[in-house]
Design an enzyme around this catalytic site. Structure first.
Site, PDB file in Angstrom:
ATOM      1  CG  ASP A  68      -0.766  -6.466  -3.011  1.00 15.85           C
ATOM      2  OD1 ASP A  68      -1.362  -7.548  -3.099  1.00 15.85           O
ATOM      3  OD2 ASP A  68       0.089  -6.078  -3.824  1.00 15.85           O
ATOM      4  CE  LYS A  69      -0.281  -5.839   7.283  1.00 15.07           C
ATOM      5  NZ  LYS A  69       0.713  -4.772   7.402  1.00 15.07           N
TER       6      LYS A  69
END
Length: 650
Positions: A283-284
């Site tokens: 994930d960012k």
């Protein structure tokens, strides 16, 4: 065990002056309040006020990057609204988005009363550590570089002046119009020249050097190895045979997704991104720790990047003879902080015991289906129906709700003219799916939509049909749990090795719900031998699809199907409730904090707020948000978190 119907519970987000200061740079917010609501099971759960997740705000300028492991590539991102027109509330923008019930997410397995909490208020509240194929959890705990006789000497790091380094950095990053930098060799010896050559190549990856005589003086000339635009390939001639061809390292990153991080590393090293390999994308909006391998780049060169990169750290270097492969990981270990929780100690204990002992429904999360008024599964369904005009229309037609300003103009132009060239002119960013499809239509013509669609990268095209499979699976699992509860029944499916078999009447007592799998529709799977098997057929018939003929005339779009466990029981579950006063301080130490010797945060024994710190491990392709949903009993959709009680103003 009883199942509980899902009710709409929003995340409560507190309001601090620092939070507002951060967000003001993008949008101003106005918060309205909602009252209480009941639910179908007779429990009363409070619907509370919401502020928009800052991940939405911080993501506004980023492009969509495919996520092959966590399967979040279909996330749509929001951009500032068009310059013209009145300010539009975020709730209005999202009112056409999806809720969990729209994609079949309707059940819970636990019976505890839900409570509210804040997920990802700070990206540092969500930490992901990759679990390798050997079962070891990845940690960044060593910055040292392996000793190698082939590496340049330590003198290479001191031989260049600060002025030389500044000029070389500007050359490396193409920040000026110079095509080369000349460094005078003051003490002209072969050894001194060799050290300068090594220093430039080690400290400024992508630059090459040569020696020139100018006016009787020796100069080292630094220049880009592959010119201004091309990227350098790894130099085979300079790699020792005794050293493994791949440098493996741990990448610690903050608030960047994996592909973004690799693109940044590639840029600084002046190499192509495809020489990097990894087991899964992360994930960012998190702190993540994972293993990366890169072909023929030394640990010294990589370690130097720690001095010039923000939000990344590289360490735990080693040389091996193999790259990494997608999917080789065993899973991910999550450390999650839910802030400002409202649950009682008893509620929290019930929720976490249930998560540890029973688990959660293994739904595909909301990221799988997009956030705009045209869900990705609808496009996938049209592909499977071989309805290419519908595919083109769904991707390009105007749509209500959250949308980038330039996309709105592009869609309006398309609706008005059906002219790919005219619509394409409205797009400053041509790499988006819409731009790729328009370029395809321009190249192949409106009567060859299949070839035009084929210009879109394969992973992005397959995302749509996988989204449809996920949509069917979510709906069927909710029906299965509603019909038969949380026990194995005759006609269910379970896996014997990699083969699915039906559970027979006489064997049913040998199985639990944790053994039961459900199929993603395809030509190479079998279906349950009870009502749910018929429900699959009925759902596909309603979508004008034949469950017995899932092969497509275009091989890429033929679905073989797969099996997925109904219930996932997380491993290594632990939790604690902590008190805090300041929402800005971290509530635990990260790998980087430990390496830098930062002390544990000092927390009050009786703070103004309470937070739930939870840890758990999940296998690949499962969604941590679905585990958290089970704990809080909340709808995780953006629409539910924002509609009616959040406003974005200019």
């Amino acid at each position: 065990m009883e199942t509980v119907e899902m009710n709409s519970v929003s995340l409560k987000r507190p309001h601090s002056e620092d939070d507002v200061a951060d967000i003001d740079e993008i949008k101003r917010q106005k918060i309205s309040e909602k009252s209480k609501t009941g639910n179908d099971s007779g429990q009363s759960i409070e619907t509370v006020t919401v502020q928009p997740d800052k991940s939405l705000l911080e993501n506004t300028k980023n492009e969509i990057i495919p996520n092959e492991e966590s399967e979040e590539q279909e996330d749509e991102e929001l951009e500032d609204s068009d310059e013209d027109g009145d300010p539009e509330s975020f709730a209005d923008m999202m009112k056409h988005g999806l809720t969990e019930s729209d994609v079949g997410i309707t059940k819970f397995v636990s019976s505890h009363k839900g409570f509210s909490g804040i997920l990802k208020e700070r990206y540092s509240d969500f930490v992901v550590h990759e679990i390798g194929k050997d079962g070891r959890v990845s940690h960044l705990d060593d910055f040292s570089v392996p000793v190698d006789d082939e590496d340049p000497s330590e003198e290479t790091f001191t031989v260049l002046s600060d002025e030389d380094k500044q000029r070389l950095e500007e050359l490396q990053l193409l920040k000026n119009k110079e095509t080369s930098v000349a460094i005078e060799v003051v003490e002209d010896t072969k050894e001194k020249r060799t050290v300068i050559h090594q220093a430039v190549k080690s400290l400024f990856p992508g630059l090459e050097t040569k020696t020139e005589d100018r006016d009787g003086k020796k100069y080292i000339i630094a220049y880009h190895a592959a010119g201004k635009k091309a990227l350098a390939n790894p130099r085979k001639h300079s790699w020792p045979k005794s050293r493994g061809s791949y440098c493996h390292f741990i990448l610690y990153k903050e608030n960047k997704d994996t592909m973004d991080a690799i693109n940044v590393l590639s840029k600084f090293l002046r190499v192509k991104p495809n020489i990097f390999s990894y087991m899964g994308t992360k994930d960012k909006r998190a702190i993540t720790v994972q293993e990366i391998a890169v072909l023929r780049i030394t640990a010294q060169r990589l370690a130097h990047l720690n001095k010039c990169l923000m939000n990344f750290k590289l360490g735990n270097f080693s040389y091996k003879n193999h790259p990494l492969k997608l999917g080789e990981l065993q899973g991910n270990h999550f450390t999650v902080v839910l802030r400002n929780i409202t649950g009682t100690d008893d509620q929290i204990e019930q929720a976490m015991h249930s998560l540890r002992e029973i688990g959660f429904i293994n739904y595909y999360g909301m990221q799988r289906f997009g956030t705009t008024a045209v869900p990705t599964y609808q496009i996938g369904r049209a592909i499977l129906q071989n309805n290419w005009n519908e595919v083109m229309d769904l991707i390009l037609k105007p749509r209500p709700g959250a949308e980038k300003g330039y996309l709105v103009k592009c869609r309006e132009e398309w609706a008005k003219t059906k002219d790919p060239a005219a619509a394409l002119k409205k797009l400053p960013v041509k790499r988006c799916v819409e731009g790729q499809l328009l370029r395809g239509l321009l190249k192949y013509g409106m009567k060859n939509i299949i070839s035009a669609f084929g210009i879109i990268p394969r992973n992005n095209r397959l995302m749509y049909i996988h989204s449809y499979q996920s949509y069917v699976w979510n709906n069927m699992v909710s029906k299965r749990i509603e019909e038969y509860g949380l026990r194995a029944v005759p006609g269910d499916l379970t896996l014997k090795g990699a083969t699915a078999v039906h559970i027979e009447e006489g064997d049913v007592d040998n199985y639990t719900i944790h053994d039961v799998v459900m199929p993603l529709p395809g030509f190479d799977v079998i279906y349950p031998k009870h009502k749910i098997g018929e429900a699959y057929k009925e759902m596909l018939v309603a979508d004008n699809l034949d469950i017995n003929n899932m092969r497509h005339k275009i091989r890429d779009y033929s679905l073989s199907g797969a099996y997925r466990k109904i219930i996932i029981r997380p491993q290594n579950v632990s939790w604690e409730v902590v008190a805090y006063d300041d929402p800005r301080i971290p509530l635990f130490t990260t790998d980087l904090d430990k390496l830098e010797g930062k002390p544990l945060p000092v927390l009050p024994t009786d703070g103004k707020f309470r937070a739930l710190k939870m840890e758990f491990s999940l296998p690949p392709s499962t969604y941590a948000t679905m585990a958290i949903r089970e704990v809080l009993k909340m709808d995780t959709s953006i629409k539910n978190q924002t509609q009616l009680n959040t406003t974005w103003l200019r």
